[in-house]
Structures are given as structure tokens and as C-alpha cells.
Design a protein around this motif. Structure first.
Motif, PDB file in Angstrom:
ATOM      1  N   GLN A  89     -29.320  14.297 -80.252  1.00  0.00           N
ATOM      2  CA  GLN A  89     -30.098  14.824 -79.110  1.00  0.00           C
ATOM      3  C   GLN A  89     -30.788  13.699 -78.479  1.00  0.00           C
ATOM      4  OE1 GLN A  89     -30.410  18.010 -78.346  1.00  0.00           O
ATOM      5  NE2 GLN A  89     -29.073  18.576 -79.834  1.00  0.00           N
ATOM      6  N   LYS A  92     -28.850  12.577 -75.145  1.00  0.00           N
ATOM      7  CA  LYS A  92     -28.420  13.485 -74.239  1.00  0.00           C
ATOM      8  C   LYS A  92     -29.235  13.234 -73.017  1.00  0.00           C
ATOM      9  CE  LYS A  92     -26.626  17.351 -76.635  1.00  0.00           C
ATOM     10  NZ  LYS A  92     -26.734  18.789 -77.144  1.00  0.00           N
ATOM     11  N   LYS A  93     -28.963  13.315 -71.760  1.00  0.00           N
ATOM     12  CA  LYS A  93     -29.670  13.344 -70.650  1.00  0.00           C
ATOM     13  C   LYS A  93     -30.587  14.389 -70.464  1.00  0.00           C
ATOM     14  CE  LYS A  93     -26.053  10.749 -68.218  1.00  0.00           C
ATOM     15  NZ  LYS A  93     -25.310  10.521 -66.956  1.00  0.00           N
ATOM     16  N   LYS A  94     -31.794  13.966 -69.946  1.00  0.00           N
ATOM     17  CA  LYS A  94     -32.894  15.074 -69.837  1.00  0.00           C
ATOM     18  C   LYS A  94     -32.515  15.624 -68.499  1.00  0.00           C
ATOM     19  CE  LYS A  94     -36.119  12.861 -72.764  1.00  0.00           C
ATOM     20  NZ  LYS A  94     -37.545  12.255 -73.098  1.00  0.00           N
ATOM     21  N   GLU A  95     -32.916  16.941 -68.495  1.00  0.00           N
ATOM     22  CA  GLU A  95     -32.715  17.579 -67.241  1.00  0.00           C
ATOM     23  C   GLU A  95     -33.986  17.324 -66.425  1.00  0.00           C
ATOM     24  OE1 GLU A  95     -32.128  21.873 -67.929  1.00  0.00           O
ATOM     25  OE2 GLU A  95     -30.314  21.353 -69.393  1.00  0.00           O
ATOM     26  N   ALA A  96     -33.756  17.319 -65.087  1.00  0.00           N
ATOM     27  CA  ALA A  96     -34.589  17.235 -64.174  1.00  0.00           C
ATOM     28  C   ALA A  96     -35.349  18.405 -64.115  1.00  0.00           C
ATOM     29  CB  ALA A  96     -34.091  16.701 -62.721  1.00  0.00           C
ATOM     30  N   LYS A  97     -36.806  18.389 -63.743  1.00  0.00           N
ATOM     31  CA  LYS A  97     -37.674  19.519 -63.716  1.00  0.00           C
ATOM     32  C   LYS A  97     -37.708  19.679 -62.302  1.00  0.00           C
ATOM     33  CE  LYS A  97     -40.731  18.209 -67.578  1.00  0.00           C
ATOM     34  NZ  LYS A  97     -42.101  17.908 -67.979  1.00  0.00           N
ATOM     35  N   VAL A  98     -37.810  21.331 -62.011  1.00  0.00           N
ATOM     36  CA  VAL A  98     -37.644  21.729 -60.600  1.00  0.00           C
ATOM     37  C   VAL A  98     -39.191  22.036 -60.104  1.00  0.00           C
ATOM     38  CG1 VAL A  98     -36.779  23.515 -59.366  1.00  0.00           C
ATOM     39  CG2 VAL A  98     -35.502  22.472 -61.016  1.00  0.00           C
TER      40      VAL A  98
END
Length: 98
Positions: A89, A92-98
Motif C-alpha cells: 500500500q 501505490k500512488k495516492k489519488e488527487a483530491k477533487v
């Protein structure tokens, strides 16, 4: 067990300890996660062996030790997979916050 057999077993154990230490210290950190997954698979084989030993109908010392081996090997396998998953974990790349 004769003294010669005991000395031979201790000799093999000491050599395996030194060889294992040398191999493990030479592993680069980037390979630790895949090697842990392989070690977990090998521990799964230990669970199968312990199940075979513990599968007898008569309750004796062998069956009790087999049962203890099943429990400990299962804890080792599950814990190893949890640690491996947690380490993966981190990559893994962290998702961008919208």
C-alpha cells in the motif's frame, strides 16, 4: 539419538544459520516485499504438513504438537500477508483530491 547424529544435526543447523544470515543481509530493500510473499507461501506448506501430522484419530503428543503447529503457522501466514499488503500500500500512488 546417538551423539554422532546430534553433532551432525547441530553442525547442519549452524551452517544453515550462517548461510541464511549471509543471504538475508545481501538482499536490497526493494526486494524485501516479494521475498516476504514467497516466505508466506512456504509457511503455507508448513500449515499443510502440520495438518497432516495433526490429522490422526488418536490423541497423543504428536497430534497435540501438530495442532499447535497448525495454529502458529496459520498466524504466521495471515500476519505475513497482512504485513506484505500494508507494505505494498505504501507504493501505490495516492489519488488527487477533487
Amino acid at each position: 539419538m546417538t551423539a554422532e547424529t546430534l553433532i551432525s544435526a547441530l553442525f547442519v543447523f549452524v551452517l544453515a544459520t550462517f548461510a541464511g544470515f549471509e543471504v538475508i543481509t545481501k538482499v536490497p530493500p526493494t526486494l524485501h516485499t516479494p521475498l516476504m510473499s514467497g516466505a508466506n507461501a512456504i509457511s503455507g506448506i508448513a500449515v499443510l504438513g502440520a495438518l497432516i501430522i495433526a490429522g490422526e484419530r488418536d490423541w497423543n503428543v504428536t497430534v497435540i504438537l501438530g495442532l499447535i503447529a497448525v495454529v502458529l503457522a496459520t498466524i504466521n501466514v495471515v500476519g505475513g500477508f497482512l504485513v506484505t499488503d500494508r507494505m505494498l500500500q505504501m507504493f501505490k500512488k495516492k489519488e488527487a483530491k477533487v
